[in-house]
Design a protein around this motif. Sequence first.
Motif, PDB file in Angstrom:
ATOM      1  N   THR A 188      -1.547  -5.548  -2.514  1.00 55.03           N
ATOM      2  CA  THR A 188      -1.841  -5.265  -1.112  1.00 55.03           C
ATOM      3  C   THR A 188      -3.185  -5.850  -0.740  1.00 55.03           C
ATOM      4  O   THR A 188      -4.002  -6.213  -1.594  1.00 55.03           O
ATOM      5  CB  THR A 188      -1.868  -3.751  -0.870  1.00 55.03           C
TER       6      THR A 188
ATOM      7  N   THR B  21      -6.234  -4.127  -2.239  1.00 52.94           N
ATOM      8  CA  THR B  21      -6.576  -4.523  -3.605  1.00 52.94           C
ATOM      9  C   THR B  21      -7.432  -5.777  -3.574  1.00 52.94           C
ATOM     10  O   THR B  21      -8.418  -5.898  -4.308  1.00 52.94           O
ATOM     11  CB  THR B  21      -5.297  -4.773  -4.428  1.00 52.94           C
TER      12      THR B  21
ATOM     13  N   PHE C  55      -3.603  -2.316   3.348  1.00 56.46           N
ATOM     14  CA  PHE C  55      -2.209  -2.731   3.201  1.00 56.46           C
ATOM     15  C   PHE C  55      -1.727  -3.621   4.365  1.00 56.46           C
ATOM     16  O   PHE C  55      -0.620  -3.470   4.844  1.00 56.46           O
ATOM     17  CB  PHE C  55      -1.279  -1.509   3.122  1.00 56.46           C
TER      18      PHE C  55
ATOM     19  N   THR D 136      -3.646   4.666  -1.908  1.00 59.86           N
ATOM     20  CA  THR D 136      -2.391   4.596  -2.653  1.00 59.86           C
ATOM     21  C   THR D 136      -1.742   5.982  -2.773  1.00 59.86           C
ATOM     22  O   THR D 136      -0.536   6.147  -2.550  1.00 59.86           O
ATOM     23  CB  THR D 136      -2.636   4.008  -4.059  1.00 59.86           C
ATOM     24  N   LYS D 137      -2.537   6.988  -3.118  1.00 64.20           N
ATOM     25  CA  LYS D 137      -1.990   8.341  -3.289  1.00 64.20           C
ATOM     26  C   LYS D 137      -1.557   8.945  -1.951  1.00 64.20           C
ATOM     27  O   LYS D 137      -0.576   9.710  -1.902  1.00 64.20           O
ATOM     28  CB  LYS D 137      -3.020   9.225  -3.984  1.00 64.20           C
TER      29      LYS D 137
ATOM     30  N   LEU E  46       3.723  -0.312  -5.607  1.00 66.08           N
ATOM     31  CA  LEU E  46       3.239  -1.059  -4.448  1.00 66.08           C
ATOM     32  C   LEU E  46       4.283  -1.131  -3.342  1.00 66.08           C
ATOM     33  O   LEU E  46       3.946  -1.114  -2.150  1.00 66.08           O
ATOM     34  CB  LEU E  46       2.814  -2.467  -4.878  1.00 66.08           C
TER      35      LEU E  46
ATOM     36  N   ALA F 183       4.172   2.262  -1.599  1.00 67.72           N
ATOM     37  CA  ALA F 183       2.936   2.389  -0.825  1.00 67.72           C
ATOM     38  C   ALA F 183       2.987   1.536   0.436  1.00 67.72           C
ATOM     39  O   ALA F 183       2.560   1.979   1.516  1.00 67.72           O
ATOM     40  CB  ALA F 183       1.743   1.985  -1.690  1.00 67.72           C
TER      41      ALA F 183
ATOM     42  N   ALA G 219      -1.170   4.873 -11.121  1.00 68.61           N
ATOM     43  CA  ALA G 219      -2.234   4.413 -10.225  1.00 68.61           C
ATOM     44  C   ALA G 219      -3.607   4.725 -10.813  1.00 68.61           C
ATOM     45  O   ALA G 219      -4.546   3.923 -10.701  1.00 68.61           O
ATOM     46  CB  ALA G 219      -2.076   5.061  -8.851  1.00 68.61           C
TER      47      ALA G 219
END
Length: 321
Positions: free
Chosen positions: A142, A145, A130, A162-163, A113, A116, A187
């Motif tokens: 974030t 989420t 985010f 995220t990726k 996190l 990211a 993840a």
Amino acid sequence: MKNRLFARTLNLHRKRLQLWSTVKLSMVLLLTFFMAQCGLSERSMIEHKNEAQEEDPPSLSKSKTTKHIIFDLGGVMIHFPKIRPLFYIGIGNILWYTLIKRKNPTKILYHLLDIAYKMVDEKEKTDIVFKDHVMFRNHPLTALTKEALLGHVTCNQLLKATKEALVKAQAKKLIEPRERMILEKFADLIIDPKTGTQYLEISSSCVSLIRKLKEDKNNKLYILSNWPADSFELLSHLHNDVFNLFYGMVISSHVHLIKPDKKIYEKLLVKYNLDPRCCYFVDDQQENLDAAKDVGIHGVLWKNASDAEIKLKKLHVIEDV
């Protein structure tokens, strides 16, 4: 002669009077005795009736009030195992992450996190993705989420964001390719519904407690949990036999509310027309129990099934046989 006849008549009359007096006295005594017996019997019946009224009938000695026991999912009924996910990431990768990168694998969530969040441009932080750090279940999650828990975005959207952040981090040389691969696998485990659901475990001790509660016909069981919609759909289908034990449920992503917002508790009460005084919420987070208490629901802090059973007995939800 006349005097003798008169004396005999007078004597006979006296005897009759004495006999009549005796008869009357006997009748009075019998009547008094009979009335006394009737009075005693009536008084005994009244006293017995009063005693019976003071004591609850055997069939009513135990409360027949319906009790509503509400369970959280994550950390209570469902657990993320510590060992099995390591095989998905790869033992060699874990050793490299620990020995070469000198990082604690138990803190990998924080690392993921943090990376990211650093990759999000300041102007983008005002967007849904985010936009800030929030504290939830003692982890810095974030905003995206949180939006997944609210049902505003899907897990796939969260995983993609995220990726993408990890790709940016590698491009800026903040992480190495192998490190990025490890973080991406992690993840997948915690975000991707298809991958993560396979590794989630149902607590057998919790289910045993749930089945015990369900044996009492006066109990009704519910679920109240923060959970993404797409993940919950797979989870409930995979463990259909367990979820069928519950009378009803409220999931955060379905109602667009999350604990500890008191509105989600009120949603449950209204949906099933529940009296909060007869509700008992089992959760592993004290802040969620505090919020439940604010709307009148009893709280049971979950540590393990045995501890929860003891607490429910003290609240008379479970009766000792």
